[in-house]
Design a protein around this motif. Structure first.
Motif, PDB file in Angstrom:
ATOM      1  N   PRO A  57       1.454  -1.469  -0.100  1.00 47.29           N
ATOM      2  CA  PRO A  57       0.223   0.195   0.104  1.00 47.29           C
ATOM      3  C   PRO A  57       1.025   1.244  -0.071  1.00 47.29           C
ATOM      4  O   PRO A  57       2.133   0.878   0.352  1.00 47.29           O
ATOM      5  N   PRO A  58       0.234   2.039  -0.166  1.00 47.73           N
ATOM      6  CA  PRO A  58       0.871   3.878  -1.134  1.00 47.73           C
ATOM      7  C   PRO A  58       1.652   3.968   1.009  1.00 47.73           C
ATOM      8  O   PRO A  58       1.152   4.082   2.035  1.00 47.73           O
ATOM      9  N   CYS A  59       2.615   4.521   1.040  1.00 45.69           N
ATOM     10  CA  CYS A  59       2.817   4.856   2.018  1.00 45.69           C
ATOM     11  C   CYS A  59       2.276   7.266   2.215  1.00 45.69           C
ATOM     12  O   CYS A  59       2.284   7.022   3.465  1.00 45.69           O
ATOM     13  N   ILE A  60       1.978   7.675   1.602  1.00 48.15           N
ATOM     14  CA  ILE A  60       0.811   8.365   1.433  1.00 48.15           C
ATOM     15  C   ILE A  60       0.195   8.357   0.571  1.00 48.15           C
ATOM     16  O   ILE A  60      -0.010   7.963  -0.121  1.00 48.15           O
ATOM     17  N   LYS A  61      -1.728   8.892   0.871  1.00 49.77           N
ATOM     18  CA  LYS A  61      -2.484   8.934  -0.126  1.00 49.77           C
ATOM     19  C   LYS A  61      -2.524  10.572  -0.875  1.00 49.77           C
ATOM     20  O   LYS A  61      -2.280  11.388   0.364  1.00 49.77           O
ATOM     21  N   PRO A  62      -3.174  11.200  -1.968  1.00 54.78           N
ATOM     22  CA  PRO A  62      -3.674  11.789  -1.556  1.00 54.78           C
ATOM     23  C   PRO A  62      -4.882  12.185  -0.945  1.00 54.78           C
ATOM     24  O   PRO A  62      -5.730  11.889  -0.015  1.00 54.78           O
ATOM     25  N   LEU A  63      -4.793  13.762  -0.721  1.00 44.81           N
ATOM     26  CA  LEU A  63      -6.189  14.616  -0.285  1.00 44.81           C
ATOM     27  C   LEU A  63      -7.476  13.913  -0.954  1.00 44.81           C
ATOM     28  O   LEU A  63      -7.785  13.459  -1.930  1.00 44.81           O
ATOM     29  N   PRO A  64      -8.711  14.351  -0.273  1.00 44.55           N
ATOM     30  CA  PRO A  64      -9.821  13.951  -0.809  1.00 44.55           C
ATOM     31  C   PRO A  64     -10.078  14.344  -1.532  1.00 44.55           C
ATOM     32  O   PRO A  64     -10.735  13.628  -2.431  1.00 44.55           O
ATOM     33  N   HIS A  65      -9.851  15.281  -2.488  1.00 46.71           N
ATOM     34  CA  HIS A  65      -9.763  16.198  -3.768  1.00 46.71           C
ATOM     35  C   HIS A  65      -9.202  16.485  -4.908  1.00 46.71           C
ATOM     36  O   HIS A  65      -9.422  16.435  -5.736  1.00 46.71           O
ATOM     37  N   ASP A  66      -7.959  15.214  -4.438  1.00 45.64           N
ATOM     38  CA  ASP A  66      -6.856  14.787  -5.700  1.00 45.64           C
ATOM     39  C   ASP A  66      -7.704  13.866  -5.525  1.00 45.64           C
ATOM     40  O   ASP A  66      -7.163  12.738  -5.489  1.00 45.64           O
ATOM     41  N   HIS A  67      -7.650  14.316  -7.302  1.00 52.01           N
ATOM     42  CA  HIS A  67      -8.355  12.790  -8.019  1.00 52.01           C
ATOM     43  C   HIS A  67      -7.288  12.791  -9.554  1.00 52.01           C
ATOM     44  O   HIS A  67      -7.496  12.446 -10.494  1.00 52.01           O
ATOM     45  N   ARG A  68      -5.915  12.637  -9.027  1.00 48.77           N
ATOM     46  CA  ARG A  68      -5.158  12.716 -10.846  1.00 48.77           C
ATOM     47  C   ARG A  68      -4.291  11.356 -10.866  1.00 48.77           C
ATOM     48  O   ARG A  68      -3.944  10.822 -11.569  1.00 48.77           O
ATOM     49  N   PHE A  69      -4.792  10.850  -9.532  1.00 51.56           N
ATOM     50  CA  PHE A  69      -3.468   9.382  -9.165  1.00 51.56           C
ATOM     51  C   PHE A  69      -4.266   8.441  -9.080  1.00 51.56           C
ATOM     52  O   PHE A  69      -3.983   7.300  -8.315  1.00 51.56           O
ATOM     53  N   GLU A  70      -5.925   8.650  -9.760  1.00 53.51           N
ATOM     54  CA  GLU A  70      -7.083   7.731  -8.947  1.00 53.51           C
ATOM     55  C   GLU A  70      -6.522   6.355 -10.117  1.00 53.51           C
ATOM     56  O   GLU A  70      -7.647   5.420  -9.733  1.00 53.51           O
ATOM     57  N   HIS A  71      -6.270   6.785 -11.667  1.00 51.30           N
ATOM     58  CA  HIS A  71      -5.437   5.644 -12.215  1.00 51.30           C
ATOM     59  C   HIS A  71      -5.194   4.790 -11.991  1.00 51.30           C
ATOM     60  O   HIS A  71      -3.876   4.567 -10.944  1.00 51.30           O
TER      61      HIS A  71
END
Length: 628
Positions: free
Chosen positions: A130-144
Motif C-alpha cells: 500500500p502507498p506510504c502517503i495518500k492524496p487529499l480527498p479532492h485530489d483525483h489525479r492519481f486514481e487510475h
C-alpha cells in the motif's frame, strides 16, 4: 512656440481627469477620515502646479506607471506579480531568520526521503504494497489503476511527499502572518501542480499507454484541440460546445417579458403557469459578474421556472455587459438601478410587499439595500433570501489571496487603461483557485489524451461572463472587500451609513459546503450582523453547482436550522452539530419558507403595465444577455 499658459491649463485638466479616474467621487458626502483617505467619497483635491514642466513630469510619470502595469496585467491575467513577490520575499527572509524551522524542515526532508526509500524496498519485494502517503480527498489525479504499477507508483508517491514538505515549509513561521502563509502555500501548490507527474507523457501511465496504443493519434487530436481553442480565444469566441446552449433556445427559456430597462439592467417578468399566485412577487438579483441565466438554465434545472410553477410571480434582473463607456459607473449607480427595478415591481404588483432574493454579489447588494430600506422606513420587502452571499469579508476564503492593496492597485491600473475588468482577467484568478481541476485536468484530457470534455449547460454559462466597470469594481474592492465597510457599519447609502443589523425582515440564507468563493463559515457570519430570524441552509456542492440543485438531482443533501431573534449565537461548528440533515434538493425548502410568509393566493398580475414606463418591451430573455 506653443502658448505656455495654454499648455499648463491643458495639463491641469488632464491631471485632474486622471485623479478623478483614480479616485472617483461617489456623489455623497464623506463623513469619515477613512473615506477621505480612500478618495472614494471625497471631492478630488485641487491640482496646483508651479510650472508646465512640473505638471508634465507628474502627469506623464503617473501615466507611464499605469500604462506599464496595464500592459503587464494582460500577460498575468490581472494577477499582480509585485504583491506576490513581496509576500514570498517576506516569507523567505523570516525563514532565513528561523534556524529552528530550518532544522525542522531538514529533519522532515530526511524522514520523507527515508519513507520513500523504505516504500521502494517494500515494492521490490511486494508489488501490492500500500502507498506510504495518500492524496487529499479532492485530489483525483492519481486514481487510475495504472498509477499503482511500477515505476509510476514510486513517482507519484515522491511527488505527494514533496507537496507535503512544501506545505510544512510555508506554514508556522514566526513573524509571518496567516494570510502571507496562505499565499506562499498557494503559490507553492501552483508550482507543484505545474510539474505534477500527471502532466507529462512519460510520467503519466494513462497517457503513455494511450499514446502507445493509438500510435500518437491522441497527441495529434490534442494538438488540433489546442489550435481550435487558441483560435477561439484570440478571436473572442466562446469555447467549443457553447453553441449548443444558446440563451432563449436551449437555456434561459422560461417564458416572460422584459418590462423595464435602464443603462445597467433589464427586468424580466416571467409568465404565470398557475391559475392563482402568491400575492407577493419575488425579485431576484444575481451577481453583476455573471449572466442571470444560471438561475434559468435548462428547463429541468431552472430555479425561475420552478418558482413560477409553484405559484409565484417572479421578476429577474439581467445585467448589462458594460463597455469602456461605462467606466465611471459606480456602486451607487448599481444600487440606483436595483432601486428602479424595485419601483417597477411595485408598479406592476402594487399594494403588497415583495420577496427579495440575491445571489453572490447580488446578495451583498440586496443585503445592503435591505438595510437602507429598513433605515429609511421603506417596508416593501417582506422577506430576504441570500444565496452564497457574504456580508462580512474579514475571512473571505482563498479569494483573499488575490485581493490585497497591491492587487487592487494593479487591477485599477489595468481597468484605467481598458475602462473595465475583462472577463478573461477575472476568470484567471478563479481558475487558479482550483488549477488541478480547471486547468491541468483539462490540459491532460483534451491535449494529451485528445478527448474533448463534454459541454453542459452550467459549463457553457460559466464561459459566458460579464465585464465590470472600472469605478464600480474599484469601489467594491476597496470599500466592501478590503475595507469591510458593510460589516462594520461604515458603508454609506443615501448619504448616511447603513447597518445589516437594521434589517427587520426574516432571512433565508443558503451556503454550500465546497464554496471557494464564499466559504460557508464566512457566509454564516451573517448571524453576528443581523438581528432578525435567520433560516440558514448548508447544501452540498460548490458556489454554483450547489445552488443549481433541482429536485431529483442525485447525491444532494443539506442541513437546515432557524435561529430565532432572541436565541444566543452559536458557532458554525455548534450550528452544524444541531442542524437537521436532509437528503435531496433544497429548493422545496425555499418554497415552503416563502409560502409560510406569503398571503392568500390571488389571480396573477399582467406582464408589465398597460401604460409606460413598465409596458412589455420584448420577450425574455431580452437583449442584454446576448451582449459580448
Amino acid at each position: 512656440m506653443p502658448d505656455t499658459k495654454a499648455v499648463t491649463e491643458d495639463l491641469k485638466t488632464k491631471a485632474a481627469g486622471e485623479t478623478s479616474r483614480q479616485s472617483p467621487d461617489s456623489k455623497e458626502p464623506s463623513g469619515s477620515q477613512e473615506e477621505e483617505r480612500s478618495g472614494l467619497h471625497a471631492e478630488p483635491p485641487e491640482i496646483v502646479y508651479t510650472s508646465p514642466l512640473e505638471a508634465l513630469d507628474r502627469y506623464s510619470t503617473k501615466s507611464l506607471d499605469r500604462a506599464a502595469n496595464a500592459h503587464l496585467a494582460r500577460f498575468t491575467l490581472g494577477v499582480s506579480p509585485y504583491g506576490l513577490s513581496s509576500t514570498f520575499f517576506t516569507w523567505w527572509v523570516h525563514l532565513m531568520g528561523a534556524p529552528g524551522k530550518q532544522v525542522q524542515l531538514m529533519e522532515k526532508a530526511a524522514r520523507k526521503a527515508m519513507r520513500l526509500g523504505i516504500y521502494a524496498g517494500q515494492l521490490a519485494r511486494d508489488p501490492e504494497t500500500p502507498p506510504c502517503i495518500k492524496p487529499l480527498p479532492h485530489d483525483h489525479r492519481f486514481e487510475h489503476e495504472a498509477w499503482q504499477t511500477w515505476p509510476y507508483n514510486l513517482i507519484y508517491q515522491a511527488f505527494l511527499l514533496s507537496q507535503q514538505w512544501w506545505y510544512n515549509a510555508a506554514c508556522d513561521i514566526d513573524g509571518v502572518s496567516a494570510r502571507d502563509e496562505q499565499v506562499v502555500s498557494f503559490l507553492s501548490r501552483q508550482m507543484l501542480d505545474m510539474i505534477s507527474p500527471s502532466n507529462f507523457i512519460a510520467t503519466n501511465p494513462e497517457v503513455a499507454q494511450t499514446t502507445l496504443r493509438e500510435g500518437g493519434a491522441n497527441l495529434l487530436r490534442g494538438y488540433q484541440n489546442f489550435l481550435e481553442d487558441w483560435e477561439r480565444a484570440v478571436s473572442g469566441k466562446l469555447p467549443i460546445g457553447t453553441e449548443d446552449y444558446l440563451p432563449g433556445r436551449d437555456v434561459a427559456t422560461t417564458p416572460g417579458k422584459v418590462v423595464f430597462r435602464n443603462r445597467l439592467l433589464e427586468l424580466i417578468q416571467y409568465a404565470p403557469t398557475t391559475g392563482k399566485v402568491k400575492p407577493e412577487p419575488i425579485l431576484i438579483v444575481p451577481a453583476w459578474i455573471m449572466k442571470y441565466y444560471i438561475l434559468d438554465l435548462s428547463p429541468h434545472n431552472s430555479l425561475a421556472r420552478y418558482l413560477v410553477d409553484q405559484g409565484f410571480t417572479v421578476f429577474m434582473v439581467s445585467w448589462r455587459n458594460p463597455t469602456a463607456e461605462d467606466r465611471d459607473k459606480g456602486m451607487n449607480d448599481y444600487f440606483g438601478a436595483v432601486a428602479e427595478a424595485m419601483d417597477a415591481v411595485t408598479a406592476i404588483v402594487p399594494d403588497t410587499g415583495m420577496h427579495g432574493v440575491g445571489y453572490c454579489l447580488g446578495g451583498t447588494l440586496m443585503a445592503a439595500k435591505a438595510a437602507q430600506m429598513a433605515r429609511d422606513g421603506d417596508d416593501r420587502l417582506a422577506t430576504l433570501a441570500l444565496f452564497a452571499t457574504q456580508t462580512d469579508f474579514e475571512e473571505p476564503g482563498e479569494l483573499q489571496l488575490f485581493v490585497s492593496e497591491s492587487e487592487v492597485a494593479f487591477l485599477e491600473n489595468m481597468m484605467w487603461d481598458q475602462g473595465y475588468l475583462e472577463t478573461k482577467q477575472m476568470a484567471g484568478a478563479f481558475q487558479l483557485l482550483r488549477s488541478a481541476d480547471l486547468i491541468w485536468s483539462r490540459y491532460i484530457h483534451e491535449y494529451l489524451m485528445g478527448r474533448r470534455q463534454e459541454m453542459f449547460d452550467l459549463m457553457a454559462w460559466n464561459a459566458d461572463a460579464t465585464r465590470m466597470p472600472y469605478r464600480m469594481h474599484s469601489e467594491y474592492l476597496r470599500q466592501i472587500f478590503l475595507g469591510n465597510e458593510l460589516a462594520e457599519g461604515k458603508y454609506r447609502l443615501g448619504g448616511k451609513p447603513i447597518a445589516i443589523g437594521e434589517i427587520d425582515v426574516p432571512i433565508f440564507c443558503v451556503s454550500t459546503t465546497s464554496d471557494h468563493v464564499a466559504p460557508w463559515q464566512s457566509v454564516y457570519k451573517l448571524h453576528l450582523l443581523a438581528d432578525t430570524p435567520i433560516t440558514f441552509l448548508l447544501t452540498s456542492g460548490g458556489h454554483n453547482a450547489g445552488i443549481v440543485s433541482e429536485p431529483g438531482h442525485e447525491g444532494r443533501e443539506f442541513r437546515i436550522r432557524t435561529t430565532g431573534e432572541d436565541e444566543p449565537y452559536a458557532s458554525p461548528e455548534d450550528w452544524l452539530a444541531a442542524a437537521d440533515r436532509r437528503d435531496g434538493s433544497w429548493w422545496p425548502e425555499l418554497v415552503a419558507w416563502l409560502s409560510e410568509r406569503s398571503g392568500k393566493e390571488v389571480p396573477p398580475p399582467g406582464l408589465g403595465t398597460d401604460t409606460a414606463p413598465y409596458q412589455a418591451i420584448e420577450n425574455a430573455p431580452g437583449s442584454y444577455v446576448f451582449q459580448r
